[in-house]
Scaffold this active site. Structure first.
Site, PDB file in Angstrom:
ATOM      1  N   TYR A   1       6.412   3.947  -2.410  1.00  0.00           N
ATOM      2  CA  TYR A   1       5.645   3.936  -3.854  1.00  0.00           C
ATOM      3  C   TYR A   1       4.305   4.950  -3.851  1.00  0.00           C
ATOM      4  CZ  TYR A   1       3.196   1.819  -7.781  1.00  0.00           C
ATOM      5  OH  TYR A   1       2.431   1.507  -9.068  1.00  0.00           O
TER       6      TYR A   1
ATOM      7  N   TYR B   1      -3.159   2.769  -3.399  1.00  0.00           N
ATOM      8  CA  TYR B   1      -2.166   3.607  -2.730  1.00  0.00           C
ATOM      9  C   TYR B   1      -2.482   3.929  -1.015  1.00  0.00           C
ATOM     10  CZ  TYR B   1       0.731   7.641  -1.245  1.00  0.00           C
ATOM     11  OH  TYR B   1       1.448   8.412  -0.526  1.00  0.00           O
TER      12      TYR B   1
END
Length: 291
Positions: A61, A125
């Protein structure tokens, strides 16, 4: 040798599919719907059926800003998925090469980061990728975690291709000049990944296992990278685009970026004998293809 890599269309996956045959490696790319990183059962079934000699964990991702509002999905794909993949690697008795990122660091260090430096991600992230590193190492000791940064290539969406697109309609582009790193070609990454996977599969030397930094040689700011792109483009097309240098504060984003993304490749060079080309050389090679 057969290497299974997660993902079908990512930059590194595309580069591996291109580089594999010349290296005598059969690259098997597995992605949705056959393999879904959010579905551990699909990972085990798809990878086992492919009968790999090594596994490359490349899919992730990567929507850095969107991850701030989708932390559960980011962790499912970037941490739980690689953990399941590493568990399958251990079950099959094959090594795993896991790709990670400079975002595991805060970016506050003034010198290039080495592998032993304390981590401190400043974004969802980055935290999800760091947790992925931890889980891969825990699930399969026979691993190499390769942290890379500022990836570009002839494939997919990336900074280099964005600059070329903007240059089609603009004579000037403003680019951040206070973030430092090393642009890294996915083609160079693919060559290194194949070499690392091959060594892991054949050599039990413990020093080959662990975490390594894998980026191009040299350093730049995003503005430096953009200027190099437009200089090469002008030499080929005659169209000039000037680069305005701005600060991070002038281009706010939901997720913080590390101000220093420079990663020292000394350990990878010492242990594996791998030193990636200077980023300017690889940038020119990619532009030769695209232009």
């Amino acid at each position: 040798m057969r290497i299974v890599v997660t993902g079908r269309q990512g930059q590194v996956v595309s580069a591996l599919l291109e580089r594999g045959p010349a290296a005598g490696v059969d690259i098997v790319a597995l992605g949705r719907p056959d393999l879904d990183l959010a579905d551990a059962a699909s990972i085990r079934a798809a990878v086992s059926a492919a009968r790999p000699d090594a596994i490359v964990s490349a899919a992730a991702y990567t929507a850095v800003d969107k991850a701030e509002s989708e932390p559960d999905l980011a962790f499912a794909v970037n941490a739980e998925g690689p953990a399941a993949l590493a568990a399958v690697a251990a079950e099959l008795g094959v090594p795993i090469v896991h790709l990670s990122t400079d975002y595991v660091f805060s970016g506050e260090k003034t010198d290039p980061y080495v592998e032993s430096d304390p981590t401190g991600p400043v974004s969802v992230y980055g935290r999800s990728k760091l947790e992925g590193e931890r889980r891969v190492a825990q699930a399969q000791p026979n691993h190499a975690i390769l942290r890379t940064a500022w990836v570009y290539s002839p494939f997919g969406a990336n900074f280099l291709k964005t600059m070329l697109r903007l240059g089609e309609t603009r004579d000037a582009v403003n680019v951040v000049a206070d973030q430092h790193g090393t642009p890294t070609s996915a083609l160079d990454i693919a060559d290194a990944v194949i070499a690392v996977a091959r060594r892991l599969a054949a050599d039990p030397d413990p020093s080959l296992r662990g975490t390594f930094h894998l980026t191009g040689s040299g350093e730049a700011t995003w503005a430096d990278f953009a200027k190099a792109i437009f200089t090469e483009r002008e030499a080929r097309t005659g169209k000039r685009v000037t680069v305005g240098r701005i600060g991070t504060a002038d281009y706010p984003t939901p997720a913080r970026r590390p101000a220093n993304s420079r990663l020292s490749g000394e350990k990878l060079g010492r242990v594996y004998g791998l030193v990636l080309p200077d980023w300017r050389v690889s940038t020119k090679a990619v532009l030769d293809r695209l232009l």
